[in-house]
Structures are given as structure tokens and as C-alpha cells.
Scaffold this active site. Structure first.
Site, mmCIF file in Angstrom:
data_model
loop_
_atom_site.group_PDB
_atom_site.id
_atom_site.type_symbol
_atom_site.label_atom_id
_atom_site.label_comp_id
_atom_site.label_asym_id
_atom_site.label_seq_id
_atom_site.Cartn_x
_atom_site.Cartn_y
_atom_site.Cartn_z
ATOM 1 N N ARG A 76 -1.863 11.362 10.451
ATOM 2 C CA ARG A 76 -0.754 10.527 10.915
ATOM 3 C C ARG A 76 0.060 11.142 12.056
ATOM 4 O O ARG A 76 0.403 10.435 13.009
ATOM 5 C CB ARG A 76 0.158 10.130 9.747
ATOM 6 C CG ARG A 76 -0.585 9.319 8.668
ATOM 7 C CD ARG A 76 0.350 8.798 7.589
ATOM 8 N NE ARG A 76 1.282 7.837 8.105
ATOM 9 C CZ ARG A 76 2.542 8.095 8.371
ATOM 10 N NH1 ARG A 76 3.063 9.283 8.123
ATOM 11 N NH2 ARG A 76 3.317 7.164 8.885
ATOM 12 N N GLY A 110 0.838 -1.194 0.000
ATOM 13 C CA GLY A 110 0.000 0.000 0.000
ATOM 14 C C GLY A 110 0.875 1.247 0.000
ATOM 15 O O GLY A 110 1.128 1.857 -1.047
ATOM 16 N N CYS A 112 -9.503 22.183 17.123
ATOM 17 C CA CYS A 112 -9.408 22.468 18.564
ATOM 18 C C CYS A 112 -8.940 21.251 19.348
ATOM 19 O O CYS A 112 -9.713 20.620 20.079
ATOM 20 C CB CYS A 112 -10.755 22.964 19.072
ATOM 21 S SG CYS A 112 -11.137 24.526 18.313
HETATM 22 N N1 PLP Z 1 -2.278 -5.965 3.828
HETATM 23 C C1 PLP Z 1 -2.915 -5.891 5.000
HETATM 24 C C2 PLP Z 1 -3.691 -7.069 5.468
HETATM 25 C C3 PLP Z 1 -2.856 -4.722 5.775
HETATM 26 O O1 PLP Z 1 -3.488 -4.656 6.938
HETATM 27 C C4 PLP Z 1 -2.112 -3.616 5.274
HETATM 28 C C5 PLP Z 1 -1.987 -2.375 6.051
HETATM 29 O O2 PLP Z 1 -2.332 -2.218 7.159
HETATM 30 C C6 PLP Z 1 -1.489 -3.736 4.039
HETATM 31 C C7 PLP Z 1 -1.579 -4.924 3.343
HETATM 32 C C8 PLP Z 1 -0.707 -2.610 3.433
HETATM 33 O O3 PLP Z 1 0.367 -2.244 4.197
HETATM 34 P P1 PLP Z 1 1.384 -1.148 3.671
HETATM 35 O O4 PLP Z 1 0.606 0.058 3.325
HETATM 36 O O5 PLP Z 1 2.284 -0.920 4.813
HETATM 37 O O6 PLP Z 1 2.087 -1.726 2.497
#
Ligand code: PLP
Length: 430
Positions: A328, A291, A358
């Protein structure tokens, strides 16, 4: 400042000459022009950066049977999904909402995997109707319910069991997912029993095994450890007569927010594939679920300085983006670099960069040296992942607009949410 030099970790974000000054660009577009046209806060994404991040994985897997499933929770805007769908990606989803979204963006249902610890019956039905590729099942209770739902629909659900390998990914505790104390996956010690159970259920077809140990991982060792533990399990499960068609190693690769040096995706996979080959699993179909590493450094968030304010202990630079846009820092004390769109000369002042929400937790950056005045434009870097997808309407703030830059072309991919949008679904009782 070197003319036209990309910012560290951001190959498509650069300062380039603009008149007698330098100005920040995303690909071929000056970001101050975008702020003028679309307002702030504004997320700006580089299509080339997304495709080059994906390219590193594709290079790493050249000649292998591997499916890259973009973990869309990182950034689920339709246009971002479309970029990855057109580039051949599958998707890792975690809700019925994400399923509807990715189908609307043109994702191929057969390349969708469904993760998450709390899938409802309705979500299972929705996914089975859509014909998704695989459910990544996170508990034995889920196996029973999914089997019942699938059998009730006269079908069998393809499943992979998410195993918790109990490996420390050496990252922030909120984004560690593969340790014994985390809610994710099936405990390592229970895995074989869970597979035997799954194989006996009428509504399931066992097809794989998966793990995901955490996020923002900057070392290779935790991946190698997890891989060894998963391959040991594959050997045990197959010895029990249950074939494992594919192995899914999850996502988690980190990006450079502040000088981190995670391995490039192709370097990481070169080492992991060597280990797979050495253990005799090199020909096994693979899946991964990246991701952050596909989108994180493809995006920035533009924000305007509203006021600067000297405090007794701190100086504050108050900007129009806030924790509802960029959660974040407030959630994980995460670091995002903040740079001026059109740098001024001057010694700079040390500021905490904060939003208008706030909450004392509403900060975007602490102790940053900036030479700024009201009306200046700042760019919060590394804002492509887990920012817009986590944005909220807290303090009745409409969510920001988003643009996708492709060379010199600019596409408005999400218009700014109006205040009326934020309460459009509410009703007064009389
Ligand atoms: N796969 C699963 C099951 C996840 O929970 C996550 C993120 O929390 C990801 C993939 C993607 O992780 P990243 O964005 O660190 O690559």
C-alpha cells in the site's frame, strides 16, 4: 504509556507490562513470542477484532433484512474467510479464484455475489454451477454474454446492475470507483436502458441494483448522496415495470490509519437507514460489501530491523518486510503506523523505514521517529486489509506467514512460502 491501553483504532492490539518493560500484545499473546516462533515478516490477526468490526454492522442492521457480504479481496486467507462464514456472512467475490477459495473455506454459495468488470465465460459458468446468489453486472456487454452462458446451461442468472452514481467519495484517486471517469459500473444515464435490456434477455433474472463508490471513505455524506441517486433510479426502474428485490450499497467504509475518524459502522448505518426509511425503502432487503473495515485494523505485520543506515539526507531503518508484503505505501503513498514491539527508552532518530527490495518505492513509512537497533522487532499497524491479499514474490521473496490469535490461542493459518515454492511452477526449456 498507559499499561494495557489499546492502540488507537486497534482495540485488540495493546502494550502491556512484560517483566520490567512493556511489550506489544495482540489479544493475550506477546508478539515477540510469535516472531520468535514463526519468524518475520509475519502477519498477525486478531479474531476478536474481526468479530467486533462485524458486530458493529450487525448492530446497525438489527431488525432489518440485510446481508453482509464480506469483500474478500481485502484479505482472502482461508482462515479469515472461515471466521466470517461461521459468523453468518456472505461474500463479495471478483474472480473464479476467489469463488473456489471461499467455497473451500465453507462459504455458502447462495450468499455469494460476484462483482468485477471482466468476468470471463468460464468464470460465469463456474459461478452458475456453484449456485451463487447474484452477479453484480458492470456493463451491457456483460449482460449479453452472461445471458448467453446461462441460457446455454438451461438456467437464468440472477443479476444486479452496478450503477456508477458519479459521486465523489473524497478518497485517494486509485480507490475512487464511483466517478464518471472510473472503469466501474454502468453509467448513471444509461441505467434505465440497461435494465430494460437485461429484463428482456432470456438467460437473466433481474433481482437488484448495486453501487460501490470507493474505499477508505471517512465521511457519511458521499454515502447519502449515492443512496439518493440509487433510490431515484430504483423509482424509475420500477416505474418501467422491473421490480428491484434488493439494494446493495457496496463497501468502502474507512478505518483509522493515522488519526482519521470514520464513522462507526452502526452510526453510519443508523443515518443511512433513516434516509432509506424517509424515502419509503426501509423494508427493502439490503446488501453491503464491506472489506477493509472488517479486517484492516484486525491485523499487524511484524518485521525485524536488519540494519540502520545513516544517509546524507535521510536515515534509513532497513527491515525484513518490503513492498511485496505491504504494497500500500508504494501503490498509494498510504500511511501505516509503525511501532516497536518492545519499546526502548531514548530520544529516537528520524528514519525512513524501508524494505530490502531493489526499488526506491520500497518504503513502509517515511520520517518516523524510532529508537531502534538491528534485531529489534517493529509492528506495522492496520495491516489486515489489502496487504497479504496483494502480496507478491517480487525479488523472489517468499510470501510471509500468517497467524490468527484467538484469546491466548495461536493458529498458524499460512506457512511461510519457501523460495522453492516461488519457482515450483516454472520449467526450463531444456
Ligand atoms: N465492493 C466492491 C465492488 C469493491 O470493488 C470493493 C473494493 O474495492 C469493495 C466492495 C470493498 O471495499 P472496502 O474494502 O473499501 O470496504
Amino acid at each position: 504509556m498507559t499499561p494495557s491501553s489499546p492502540l488507537p483504532g486497534h482495540p485488540h492490539v495493546l502494550y502491556a507490562p512484560s517483566g520490567s518493560q512493556h511489550a506489544l500484545y495482540v489479544e493475550g499473546v506477546r508478539v515477540s513470542d510469535l516472531a520468535r516462533q514463526f519468524g518475520t515478516p509475519l502477519f498477525v490477526y486478531s479474531k476478536a477484532a474481526m468479530l467486533s468490526a462485524l458486530g458493529a454492522y450487525q448492530r446497525g442492521f438489527a431488525g432489518r433484512q440485510a446481508q453482509i457480504c464480506y469483500a474478500m479481496k481485502a484479505n482472502s486467507s482461508l482462515a479469515v474467510l472461515q471466521v466470517f462464514a461461521r459468523a453468518g456472512c456472505g461474500f463479495d467475490i471478483v474472480s473464479g479464484g476467489e469463488l473456489a477459495r471461499v467455497l473451500a473455506a465453507g462459504g455458502d454459495p447462495a450468499r455469494i455475489i460476484f462483482s468485477g468488470v471482466g468476468k470471463t465465460r468460464a468464470e460465469m459458468q463456474q459461478a452458475l454451477k456453484a449456485g451463487i446468489g447474484c452477479f453484480n453486472v458492470e456493463s451491457e456487454a456483460e449482460l449479453d454474454v452472461l445471458s448467453e452462458v446461462a441460457a446455454g446451461m438451461g438456467t437464468r442468472a440472477r443479476v444486479s446492475l452496478r450503477v456508477n452514481p458519479n459521486v465523489d467519495p473524497q478518497t485517494h484517486p486509485y480507490i475512487s470507483t464511483g466517478l464518471k471517469g472510473n472503469k466501474f459500473g454502468i453509467a448513471h444515464d444509461r441505467t434505465l436502458a440497461a435494465y430494460r435490456h437485461a429484463a428482456a434477455l432470456p438467460g437473466l433474472q433481474v433481482v437488484g441494483i448495486d453501487c460501490h463508490i470507493g474505499s477508505q471513505i471517512t465521511e457519511i455524506t458521499p454515502y447519502l448522496d449515492a443512496m439518493d441517486r440509487i433510490l431515484d433510479l430504483v423509482a424509475d426502474i420500477e416505474s418501467a415495470g422491473i421490480p428491484i428485490h434488493h439494494i446493495d450499497f457496496g463497501g468502502g467504509l474507512g478505518i483509522a490509519y493515522h488519526g482519521e475518524t470514520p464513522p462507526a459502522a452502526d452510526v453510519l448505518w443508523q443515518q443511512l437507514l433513516e434516509r432509506l426509511d424517509a424515502r419509503g425503502y426501509g423494508q427493502r432487503p439490503l446488501m453491503i460489501e464491506p472489506g477493509r473495515s472488517l479486517v484492516g485494523n484486525a491485523g499487524i505485520c511484524l518485521t525485524e530491523v536488519i540494519f540502520t543506515k545513516p544517509g546524507e539526507e535521510k536515515n534509513f531503518c532497513i527491515v525484513d518486510a518490503a513492498m511485496n508484503d505491504l504494497p500500500r505505501p508504494a501503490m498509494y503513498q498510504a500511511f501505516h503506523q509503525i511501532v516497536p514491539a518492545e519499546p526502548r527508552t531514548g530520544p529516537g532518530v528520524v528514519y525512513d523505514v524501508v524494505g530490502p527490495v531493489c526499488e526506491s518505492g520500497d518504503w513502509l513509512g517515511r520520517d518516523r521517529v524510532l529508537e531502534v537497533q538491528s534485531g529489534d522487532l517493529l509492528a506495522v499497524l492496520s495491516a489486515g486489509a489489502y496487504c497479504m491479499s496483494m502480496a507478491s514474490n517480487y525479488n523472489t521473496r517468499g510470501r510471509a506467514a500468517e497467524v490468527l490469535v484467538d484469546g491466548e490461542q495461536v493458529h498458524l493459518i499460512r506457512q511461510r512460502e519457501s523460495v522453492f515454492d516461488t519457482f515450483a511452477l516454472e520449467h526450463l526449456p531444456d
